[in-house]
Write a protein that holds these residues in place. Sequence first.
Motif, PDB file in Angstrom:
ATOM      1  N   THR A 173     -37.149 -50.099  -6.293  1.00  0.00           N
ATOM      2  CA  THR A 173     -37.608 -48.716  -6.443  1.00  0.00           C
ATOM      3  C   THR A 173     -37.372 -47.893  -5.185  1.00  0.00           C
ATOM      4  OG1 THR A 173     -39.301 -49.386  -8.044  1.00  0.00           O
ATOM      5  CG2 THR A 173     -39.604 -47.254  -6.962  1.00  0.00           C
ATOM      6  N   ALA A 174     -37.740 -48.420  -4.025  1.00  0.00           N
ATOM      7  CA  ALA A 174     -37.584 -47.653  -2.777  1.00  0.00           C
ATOM      8  C   ALA A 174     -36.123 -47.304  -2.494  1.00  0.00           C
ATOM      9  CB  ALA A 174     -38.198 -48.420  -1.612  1.00  0.00           C
ATOM     10  N   PRO A 175     -35.191 -48.258  -2.530  1.00  0.00           N
ATOM     11  CA  PRO A 175     -33.788 -47.877  -2.320  1.00  0.00           C
ATOM     12  C   PRO A 175     -33.305 -46.866  -3.357  1.00  0.00           C
ATOM     13  CG  PRO A 175     -34.023 -50.247  -2.115  1.00  0.00           C
ATOM     14  CD  PRO A 175     -35.335 -49.734  -2.621  1.00  0.00           C
ATOM     15  N   TYR A 176     -33.741 -47.032  -4.590  1.00  0.00           N
ATOM     16  CA  TYR A 176     -33.289 -46.133  -5.661  1.00  0.00           C
ATOM     17  C   TYR A 176     -33.659 -44.686  -5.351  1.00  0.00           C
ATOM     18  CZ  TYR A 176     -32.130 -44.618 -10.384  1.00  0.00           C
ATOM     19  OH  TYR A 176     -31.543 -43.989 -11.452  1.00  0.00           O
ATOM     20  N   PHE A 177     -34.896 -44.467  -4.975  1.00  0.00           N
ATOM     21  CA  PHE A 177     -35.335 -43.089  -4.737  1.00  0.00           C
ATOM     22  C   PHE A 177     -34.923 -42.567  -3.366  1.00  0.00           C
ATOM     23  CE2 PHE A 177     -37.972 -44.204  -8.381  1.00  0.00           C
ATOM     24  CZ  PHE A 177     -37.769 -43.076  -9.173  1.00  0.00           C
ATOM     25  N   LEU A 178     -34.701 -43.449  -2.407  1.00  0.00           N
ATOM     26  CA  LEU A 178     -34.144 -42.992  -1.135  1.00  0.00           C
ATOM     27  C   LEU A 178     -32.713 -42.491  -1.330  1.00  0.00           C
ATOM     28  CD1 LEU A 178     -35.480 -45.648   1.398  1.00  0.00           C
ATOM     29  CD2 LEU A 178     -35.910 -43.181   1.469  1.00  0.00           C
ATOM     30  N   VAL A 179     -31.936 -43.248  -2.074  1.00  0.00           N
ATOM     31  CA  VAL A 179     -30.566 -42.807  -2.357  1.00  0.00           C
ATOM     32  C   VAL A 179     -30.597 -41.504  -3.161  1.00  0.00           C
ATOM     33  CG1 VAL A 179     -28.452 -43.363  -3.629  1.00  0.00           C
ATOM     34  CG2 VAL A 179     -29.531 -45.093  -2.182  1.00  0.00           C
ATOM     35  N   GLY A 180     -31.489 -41.426  -4.135  1.00  0.00           N
ATOM     36  CA  GLY A 180     -31.584 -40.210  -4.929  1.00  0.00           C
ATOM     37  C   GLY A 180     -31.953 -38.990  -4.108  1.00  0.00           C
ATOM     38  N   ALA A 181     -32.735 -39.226  -3.044  1.00  0.00           N
ATOM     39  CA  ALA A 181     -33.162 -38.115  -2.197  1.00  0.00           C
ATOM     40  C   ALA A 181     -32.130 -37.733  -1.151  1.00  0.00           C
ATOM     41  CB  ALA A 181     -34.490 -38.474  -1.508  1.00  0.00           C
ATOM     42  N   LEU A 182     -31.348 -38.699  -0.675  1.00  0.00           N
ATOM     43  CA  LEU A 182     -30.461 -38.454   0.468  1.00  0.00           C
ATOM     44  C   LEU A 182     -28.980 -38.336   0.103  1.00  0.00           C
ATOM     45  CD1 LEU A 182     -32.126 -40.881   3.033  1.00  0.00           C
ATOM     46  CD2 LEU A 182     -32.238 -38.380   3.039  1.00  0.00           C
ATOM     47  N   ALA A 183     -28.532 -39.081  -0.891  1.00  0.00           N
ATOM     48  CA  ALA A 183     -27.098 -39.085  -1.206  1.00  0.00           C
ATOM     49  C   ALA A 183     -26.560 -37.732  -1.657  1.00  0.00           C
ATOM     50  CB  ALA A 183     -26.788 -40.162  -2.248  1.00  0.00           C
ATOM     51  N   PRO A 184     -27.296 -36.950  -2.444  1.00  0.00           N
ATOM     52  CA  PRO A 184     -26.739 -35.646  -2.843  1.00  0.00           C
ATOM     53  C   PRO A 184     -26.432 -34.737  -1.660  1.00  0.00           C
ATOM     54  CG  PRO A 184     -28.519 -36.267  -4.318  1.00  0.00           C
ATOM     55  CD  PRO A 184     -28.546 -37.252  -3.190  1.00  0.00           C
ATOM     56  N   ASP A 185     -27.290 -34.740  -0.630  1.00  0.00           N
ATOM     57  CA  ASP A 185     -27.014 -33.927   0.560  1.00  0.00           C
ATOM     58  C   ASP A 185     -25.806 -34.468   1.325  1.00  0.00           C
ATOM     59  OD1 ASP A 185     -29.056 -32.178   0.019  1.00  0.00           O
ATOM     60  OD2 ASP A 185     -30.506 -33.160   1.325  1.00  0.00           O
ATOM     61  N   MET A 186     -25.675 -35.801   1.387  1.00  0.00           N
ATOM     62  CA  MET A 186     -24.488 -36.384   2.012  1.00  0.00           C
ATOM     63  C   MET A 186     -23.239 -35.911   1.266  1.00  0.00           C
ATOM     64  SD  MET A 186     -25.550 -40.370   2.665  1.00  0.00           S
ATOM     65  CE  MET A 186     -26.958 -40.868   3.644  1.00  0.00           C
ATOM     66  N   ALA A 187     -23.311 -35.958  -0.059  1.00  0.00           N
ATOM     67  CA  ALA A 187     -22.166 -35.556  -0.879  1.00  0.00           C
ATOM     68  C   ALA A 187     -21.831 -34.084  -0.668  1.00  0.00           C
ATOM     69  CB  ALA A 187     -22.466 -35.833  -2.351  1.00  0.00           C
ATOM     70  N   ALA A 188     -22.872 -33.265  -0.527  1.00  0.00           N
ATOM     71  CA  ALA A 188     -22.631 -31.833  -0.307  1.00  0.00           C
ATOM     72  C   ALA A 188     -21.928 -31.580   1.017  1.00  0.00           C
ATOM     73  CB  ALA A 188     -23.954 -31.084  -0.354  1.00  0.00           C
ATOM     74  N   ARG A 189     -22.196 -32.448   2.008  1.00  0.00           N
ATOM     75  CA  ARG A 189     -21.535 -32.311   3.315  1.00  0.00           C
ATOM     76  C   ARG A 189     -20.173 -32.993   3.337  1.00  0.00           C
ATOM     77  NH1 ARG A 189     -26.736 -33.793   4.822  1.00  0.00           N
ATOM     78  NH2 ARG A 189     -26.024 -35.863   5.430  1.00  0.00           N
ATOM     79  N   GLY A 190     -19.911 -33.826   2.330  1.00  0.00           N
ATOM     80  CA  GLY A 190     -18.611 -34.476   2.225  1.00  0.00           C
ATOM     81  C   GLY A 190     -18.479 -35.773   2.987  1.00  0.00           C
ATOM     82  N   HIS A 191     -19.586 -36.313   3.469  1.00  0.00           N
ATOM     83  CA  HIS A 191     -19.508 -37.599   4.175  1.00  0.00           C
ATOM     84  C   HIS A 191     -20.885 -38.245   4.228  1.00  0.00           C
ATOM     85  CE1 HIS A 191     -21.579 -36.254   7.865  1.00  0.00           C
ATOM     86  NE2 HIS A 191     -20.994 -35.095   7.629  1.00  0.00           N
ATOM     87  N   GLY A 192     -20.873 -39.562   4.410  1.00  0.00           N
ATOM     88  CA  GLY A 192     -22.105 -40.319   4.524  1.00  0.00           C
ATOM     89  C   GLY A 192     -21.836 -41.778   4.229  1.00  0.00           C
ATOM     90  N   ASP A 194     -43.661 -46.814  -3.751  1.00  0.00           N
ATOM     91  CA  ASP A 194     -43.372 -46.029  -4.951  1.00  0.00           C
ATOM     92  C   ASP A 194     -42.378 -44.920  -4.626  1.00  0.00           C
ATOM     93  OD1 ASP A 194     -44.868 -44.157  -3.506  1.00  0.00           O
ATOM     94  OD2 ASP A 194     -46.684 -44.514  -4.675  1.00  0.00           O
ATOM     95  N   ALA A 195     -42.039 -44.139  -5.639  1.00  0.00           N
ATOM     96  CA  ALA A 195     -41.065 -43.073  -5.460  1.00  0.00           C
ATOM     97  C   ALA A 195     -41.548 -42.033  -4.464  1.00  0.00           C
ATOM     98  CB  ALA A 195     -40.767 -42.411  -6.809  1.00  0.00           C
ATOM     99  N   ALA A 196     -42.834 -41.719  -4.516  1.00  0.00           N
ATOM    100  CA  ALA A 196     -43.373 -40.682  -3.627  1.00  0.00           C
ATOM    101  C   ALA A 196     -43.217 -41.061  -2.164  1.00  0.00           C
ATOM    102  CB  ALA A 196     -44.835 -40.418  -3.961  1.00  0.00           C
ATOM    103  N   SER A 197     -43.483 -42.326  -1.817  1.00  0.00           N
ATOM    104  CA  SER A 197     -43.365 -42.750  -0.418  1.00  0.00           C
ATOM    105  C   SER A 197     -41.910 -42.739   0.034  1.00  0.00           C
ATOM    106  CB  SER A 197     -43.977 -44.139  -0.218  1.00  0.00           C
ATOM    107  OG  SER A 197     -43.302 -45.119  -0.984  1.00  0.00           O
ATOM    108  N   ALA A 198     -40.996 -43.075  -0.870  1.00  0.00           N
ATOM    109  CA  ALA A 198     -39.572 -43.035  -0.533  1.00  0.00           C
ATOM    110  C   ALA A 198     -39.115 -41.606  -0.294  1.00  0.00           C
ATOM    111  CB  ALA A 198     -38.751 -43.681  -1.645  1.00  0.00           C
ATOM    112  N   ARG A 199     -39.531 -40.706  -1.154  1.00  0.00           N
ATOM    113  CA  ARG A 199     -39.136 -39.306  -0.995  1.00  0.00           C
ATOM    114  C   ARG A 199     -39.731 -38.690   0.269  1.00  0.00           C
ATOM    115  NH1 ARG A 199     -40.198 -38.425  -7.336  1.00  0.00           N
ATOM    116  NH2 ARG A 199     -38.060 -38.705  -8.106  1.00  0.00           N
ATOM    117  N   GLU A 200     -40.959 -39.072   0.588  1.00  0.00           N
ATOM    118  CA  GLU A 200     -41.580 -38.567   1.813  1.00  0.00           C
ATOM    119  C   GLU A 200     -40.834 -39.065   3.037  1.00  0.00           C
ATOM    120  OE1 GLU A 200     -43.947 -36.780   4.636  1.00  0.00           O
ATOM    121  OE2 GLU A 200     -43.772 -36.361   2.473  1.00  0.00           O
ATOM    122  N   LEU A 201     -40.422 -40.336   3.023  1.00  0.00           N
ATOM    123  CA  LEU A 201     -39.645 -40.878   4.134  1.00  0.00           C
ATOM    124  C   LEU A 201     -38.311 -40.148   4.266  1.00  0.00           C
ATOM    125  CD1 LEU A 201     -39.010 -42.897   6.368  1.00  0.00           C
ATOM    126  CD2 LEU A 201     -38.281 -44.527   4.589  1.00  0.00           C
TER     127      LEU A 201
END
Length: 249
Positions: free
Chosen positions: A118-137, A67-74
């Motif tokens: 679901t898992a890829p969706y919420f992993l990307v939602g949790a990690l991609a914004p920080d990658m974008a803020a750093r300008g790479h990923g 679920d979303a919670a397990s993805a966000r925790e990871l």
Amino acid sequence: MTTELSGTTALITGATSGIGRATALALAARGAHVVVSGRDAGRGDQTVDAIRAAGGTADFVRADLTDAASARELASRSTELGGGHVDILVNSAGIFPFGPTADTTQADVDAVLAVNVTAPYFLVGALAPDMAARGHGAIVNVTTMVAEFGAAGMGLCGASKAALVLLTKSWAAEYGPAGVRVNAVSPGPTRTEGTAGMGAALDQLAAAGPAGRPGQPEEIAEAIVFLATDAASFVHGAILPADGGRIAV
């Protein structure tokens, strides 16, 4: 060991076996600190031990990704282990059931969609914004050739991965302008622990392609590594077939 990815952190889901494990070993060999994720702690520890024995750096994080919670925790735990950043995400975890539509249960559908979408969706939602803020990923999704064409008994798996194909393109459009490359690898029949039960059917499926044989996990991993590194710096939203040429016939 090379230092191409020195200083980066790579999270690989489904990294305790098959394509995910081969990818973890390959990225670690290029200098990445690899966060190995999967359900089986024993196999996870074995993967980490193999990476460390080869001179690499790795940690294991158990995750069911139901679920979303397990993805966000990871995502949170991986960021912590990575010193505050995850630079590469490989969504390799997947469920790929085969069988008649009429025999499929609600629980089967829920499980496949949870892990494959679901898992890829919420992993990307949790990690991609920080990658974008750093300008790479770099984000690499692992799909399947049966997301591209109809195959009897493979509709559920294919449909879930077809969703991931579309998400790959959508995420490329969303995060690419900020320096985050999102792509996918589409494997064909590959000899892994997960396909062992297919027996001769795997060889028969592979025989339809020009290569005429199933792939090895390491062959798929090399395609993933390409998309995860600066060798693919101008590649966004691509679906790279690693299917023995099945797309050609």
